[in-house]
Design an enzyme around this catalytic site. Structure first.
Site, PDB file in Angstrom:
ATOM      1  CE  LYS A  16      -2.091  -0.527   3.976  1.00 45.18           C
ATOM      2  NZ  LYS A  16      -1.594  -1.786   4.497  1.00 45.18           N
ATOM      3  NE  ARG A  91      -4.225  -0.657   9.513  1.00 49.70           N
ATOM      4  CZ  ARG A  91      -3.085  -0.136   9.031  1.00 49.70           C
ATOM      5  NH1 ARG A  91      -3.000   1.131   8.724  1.00 49.70           N
ATOM      6  NH2 ARG A  91      -2.041  -0.912   8.837  1.00 49.70           N
ATOM      7  NE  ARG A 125       7.180  -3.490   5.994  1.00 44.01           N
ATOM      8  CZ  ARG A 125       5.911  -3.077   5.968  1.00 44.01           C
ATOM      9  NH1 ARG A 125       5.378  -2.621   4.857  1.00 44.01           N
ATOM     10  NH2 ARG A 125       5.179  -3.141   7.045  1.00 44.01           N
ATOM     11  NE  ARG A 155       6.656  -0.631  10.302  1.00 49.58           N
ATOM     12  CZ  ARG A 155       5.654  -0.389   9.461  1.00 49.58           C
ATOM     13  NH1 ARG A 155       5.853   0.305   8.373  1.00 49.58           N
ATOM     14  NH2 ARG A 155       4.447  -0.852   9.688  1.00 49.58           N
ATOM     15  NE  ARG A 166       1.321  -4.462  11.342  1.00 50.39           N
ATOM     16  CZ  ARG A 166       2.239  -3.981  10.511  1.00 50.39           C
ATOM     17  NH1 ARG A 166       3.440  -4.491  10.503  1.00 50.39           N
ATOM     18  NH2 ARG A 166       1.955  -3.004   9.686  1.00 50.39           N
TER      19      ARG A 166
END
Ligand code: AMP
Length: 208
Positions: A16, A91, A125, A155, A166
């Site tokens: 996204k 969301r 990532r 992260r 998540r």
């Protein structure tokens, strides 16, 4: 083409942010990322940031009232007058309902990708702790940020346990928005698995 308010919807790690940023730059419309806004608040050590961090580190959603207050304030800034690219917002259904009162949504890009592909992607990532630039081990020549040369890090909310949480939260709270925007006739589903340039092409096709 007149591009106004566009939402990028999809699970964490679906790309996204990457594609919202590309569209934002191509069309000169600001990208409004609630995740980035929250991380800025955390970095600045604000009360809002400290409150949000507890939820983010656990892989949970930050309460709607915090998010809506932040978005409402951002939308009053002059650069948002001609539209926004919403990244990671809304969301939840209450967030979508609140947004509908403020702006008209022209298009929702639904980034579709299987959970297994996401888990694999998020393990690689990396984010720059200084400038916030995001990249992936498979594209990086070394561990340094190609914008400011700092060592990129994983992260906190990309840790495997948190990623699974998540994803659970996405399926329970965000996925219902696919139906919500389908009913409004504005949803365009894009296959978000594959090479970044290929996915970018699919995103542009969905927008025109
Ligand atoms: P993101 O960078 O969009 O993946 O967001 C990182 C984290 O920030 C999420 O896992 C949530 O904890 C929080 N967050 C970001 N946007 C929202 C939102 N619209 N509603 C609730 N929580 C959010």
């Amino acid at each position: 083409m007149l591009l106004k308010n566009v939402i990028f919807l999809g699970p964490p790690g679906s790309g996204k942010g990457t594609h919202a940023e590309k569209v934002s730059q191509s069309f000169g419309i600001p990208r409004l990322s609630t995740g980035d806004m929250l991380r800025e608040q955390i970095k600045a050590n604000t009360k809002l940031g400290m409150e949000a961090k507890k939820f983010m580190d656990a892989g949970q959603l930050v309460p709607d009232e915090i998010i809506l207050g932040m978005v409402d304030q951002r939308l009053q800034e002059p650069d948002c007058a001609n539209g926004c690219i919403f990244d990671g917002f809304p969301r939840t259904e209450p967030q979508a309902a609140a947004l509908a009162v403020i702006v008209a949504i022209g298009c929702v890009v639904n980034m579709h990708i299987a959970d297994e592909a996401i888990v694999e992607r998020m393990q690689g990532r990396r984010v720059c702790p200084v400038c916030g630039h995001t990249s992936h081990l498979s594209w990086m020549k070394n561990e340094a940020c190609d914008r400011c040369n700092q060592t990129m890090v994983i992260r906190a909310d990309d840790m495997p346990e948190t990623v699974l949480n998540r994803l659970r939260v996405y399926h329970a709270q965000t996925k219902p928005l696919i139906d919500y925007y389908t009913k409004q006739g504005v949803l365009h589903t894009v296959d978000a698995d594959g090479d970044v340039m290929e996915v970018a092409k699919r995103v542009y096709e969905a927008l025109v």
